[in-house]
Scaffold this active site. Structure first.
Site, short mmCIF file in Angstrom:
data_model
loop_
_atom_site.label_atom_id
_atom_site.label_comp_id
_atom_site.label_asym_id
_atom_site.label_seq_id
_atom_site.Cartn_x
_atom_site.Cartn_y
_atom_site.Cartn_z
N ASP A 35 0.85 -1.19 0.00
CA ASP A 35 0.00 0.00 0.00
C ASP A 35 0.89 1.24 0.00
OD1 ASP A 35 -1.73 2.22 1.18
OD2 ASP A 35 -3.19 0.60 1.09
N ILE A 36 0.52 2.27 -0.76
CA ILE A 36 1.34 3.48 -0.83
C ILE A 36 1.17 4.36 0.40
CG2 ILE A 36 1.44 3.54 -3.35
CD1 ILE A 36 -0.66 5.84 -3.20
N ASN A 97 -13.44 -3.57 2.02
CA ASN A 97 -14.51 -2.59 2.18
C ASN A 97 -15.40 -2.66 0.94
OD1 ASN A 97 -13.24 -1.53 4.57
ND2 ASN A 97 -11.79 -0.53 3.21
N GLU A 105 -12.98 3.05 -1.01
CA GLU A 105 -12.41 4.21 -1.69
C GLU A 105 -12.08 3.94 -3.16
OE1 GLU A 105 -9.14 5.70 0.60
OE2 GLU A 105 -10.37 5.96 2.39
N VAL A 106 -11.72 2.71 -3.49
CA VAL A 106 -11.39 2.36 -4.87
C VAL A 106 -12.40 1.30 -5.33
CG1 VAL A 106 -9.64 1.42 -6.43
CG2 VAL A 106 -8.95 2.84 -4.49
N HIS A 110 -10.55 -5.29 -3.43
CA HIS A 110 -9.19 -5.44 -2.91
C HIS A 110 -9.26 -5.86 -1.45
CE1 HIS A 110 -10.41 -1.24 -2.29
NE2 HIS A 110 -9.56 -1.18 -1.28
#
Length: 128
Positions: A35-36, A97, A105-106, A110
């Site tokens: 994760d960034i 999520n 969020e995306v 994932h």
């Protein structure tokens, strides 16, 4: 209502090679990468390469090969990171999520794998 996949989401762009990532493991159907913006010492995202929006979408529509590959990749990533509790690691949390209430969020399914420290409570308790 059918799921609508946005092919311009950041994970789709990572899968197409438009955005670099720090790959942990890649298989025919799955990509795992750091994760960034990590929320723990270990924070890896595992994504299917197919166009799935949420976990239930993936579980419903993915092929048996995609589903098996995804889950086996999660196990391999945990082994590579040394976090499996049954193999000497201290454990991890796996989170996905979905939708607005899940604070997704995306819009690409994932799985977050977090470890390297105690995670605390998963969800705050609400008084009844």
């Amino acid at each position: 209502m059918p799921y609508t996949y946005d092919p311009q989401n950041i994970f789709a762009r990572i899968l197409r090679g438009e955005i670099p990532n720090r790959t942990v493991l890649e298989t025919v159907h799955t990509l795992a990468f750091h994760d960034i913006s990590p929320q723990a010492p270990v924070h890896v995202l595992v994504i299917p390469k197919g166009a799935y929006v949420t976990y239930d979408h993936f579980a419903r529509d993915a092929s048996d090969a995609e589903i098996a590959d995804f889950h086996r990749t999660v196990a391999k990533v945990c082994a590579l990171l040394g976090i499996q509790p049954g193999e000497g690691g201290e454990g991890f949390r796996a989170i996905t999520n979905a939708g607005e209430h899940g604070v997704q969020e995306v819009p690409h399914f994932h799985l977050h794998i977090l470890g390297g420290r105690p995670m605390g409570r998963m969800v705050a308790r609400v008084s009844e």
